[in-house]
Scaffold this motif. Sequence first.
Motif, PDB file in Angstrom:
ATOM      1  N   UNK A   1       0.764  -1.141   0.032  1.00 25.89           N
ATOM      2  CA  UNK A   1       0.304   0.194  -0.076  1.00 25.89           C
ATOM      3  C   UNK A   1       0.887   1.050   0.211  1.00 25.89           C
ATOM      4  N   UNK A   2       2.113   0.648   0.025  1.00 29.80           N
ATOM      5  CA  UNK A   2       2.818   1.998   0.400  1.00 29.80           C
ATOM      6  C   UNK A   2       2.504   2.705   2.134  1.00 29.80           C
ATOM      7  N   UNK A   3       1.600   2.773   2.909  1.00 26.37           N
ATOM      8  CA  UNK A   3       0.954   3.141   4.211  1.00 26.37           C
ATOM      9  C   UNK A   3       1.205   2.535   5.320  1.00 26.37           C
ATOM     10  N   UNK A   4       2.858   3.563   5.971  1.00 23.26           N
ATOM     11  CA  UNK A   4       3.761   3.143   6.657  1.00 23.26           C
ATOM     12  C   UNK A   4       3.570   3.019   7.652  1.00 23.26           C
ATOM     13  N   UNK A   5       1.935   4.444   8.119  1.00 21.86           N
ATOM     14  CA  UNK A   5       1.416   4.760   9.005  1.00 21.86           C
ATOM     15  C   UNK A   5       1.177   3.765  10.079  1.00 21.86           C
ATOM     16  N   UNK A   6       0.714   2.719   9.932  1.00 21.17           N
ATOM     17  CA  UNK A   6       0.481   1.865  10.662  1.00 21.17           C
ATOM     18  C   UNK A   6       1.293   1.031  11.208  1.00 21.17           C
TER      19      UNK A   6
END
Length: 365
Positions: free
Chosen positions: A144-149
């Motif tokens: 996803x490229x979402x590293x916030x998790x």
Amino acid sequence: NSLEDEAWRLLKSSMVYYCNNPVGTIAANDPSDSNVLNYDQVFIRDFIPSGVAFLLKGEYEIVRNFILHTLQLQSWEKTMDCHSPGQGLMPASFKVRTVPLEGDDSATEEVLDPDFGEAAIGRVAPVDSGLWWIILLRAYGKCTGDLSVQERVDVQTGIRMILKLCLADGFDMFPTLLVTDGSCMIDRRMGIHGHPLEIQALFYSALLCAREMLAPEDASADLIQALKNRLVALSIHIREYYWIDMKKLNEIYRYKTEEYSFDAVNKFNIYPDQIPPWLVEWMPQRGGYFIGNLQPAHMDFRFFSLGNLWSIVSSLATEEHSHAVLDLVEAKWSDLVAAMPFKICYPALEAEEWRIITGSDPKNT
């Protein structure tokens, strides 16, 4: 594409919802089976292939929800016979239950009810759940490229707790992870207690993923160093002692036994008589594989598919090893695949040996 459409329809129909949000897929959905037992629950290990499929399809919400909700279940308060599971243990599975709202019997609320093995068939706690969770978390970030998790404080804490549980000092002398029988794969006895290859491959993969995701802060400094040390020791150990091919087979035949000292060649005191007759006939001249298990005076020469294939996926296997494993699969295709899906392990146990090792468990037929 009708097959793929049908597969997606079945996968979607197996989705489980919590507060109207998808949180996973049930382990099995057989309309003809009235005795569902715990197969209507979301199993950590069973959701991994579903989660990968959702990620590849671009349906990220269910994977994100699964990661965060299972993290909330990472608890050590559940007990079985007055014993608490180790801090950081991930549940084997969880179920969405509807219960009366406290103080108001007319209203209800949904709760997530985890099972750490205290209600499971065989009462075994899962070794692999936490390892799979870390691997899926890394896959989610990569896809996803979402590293916030993975950067969330609670997620970082969850990673550290799993690592501390796996890296804890004990009586074991090896860099591999010690496992009780039935606590991985299919929760059933297969005679793979000790140091099964599957768990070592998952362990190595989870350590790699954790190394990429752990925030470099003072609280994690010692853990990161221990992680790096273990990665090196584990890879050397598996590549050196678990590998078998025709050359290594001939070496084992020439092993001296009862060797004492640091420079012993036969470090695990393996007797050549342990080599089963089927292996000599079965081993191709070209190719090799990682054996299923290694313990003092014991080598499990069975070919376990997940352990070998995940060793390739995670680069626990070298490039040379990877080609050799695939050469062996190609050479022994009729035994390992034939007209059916890939076998879990080869060869199958038979007769009295099957009864003794599996406890006559019919699900291991």
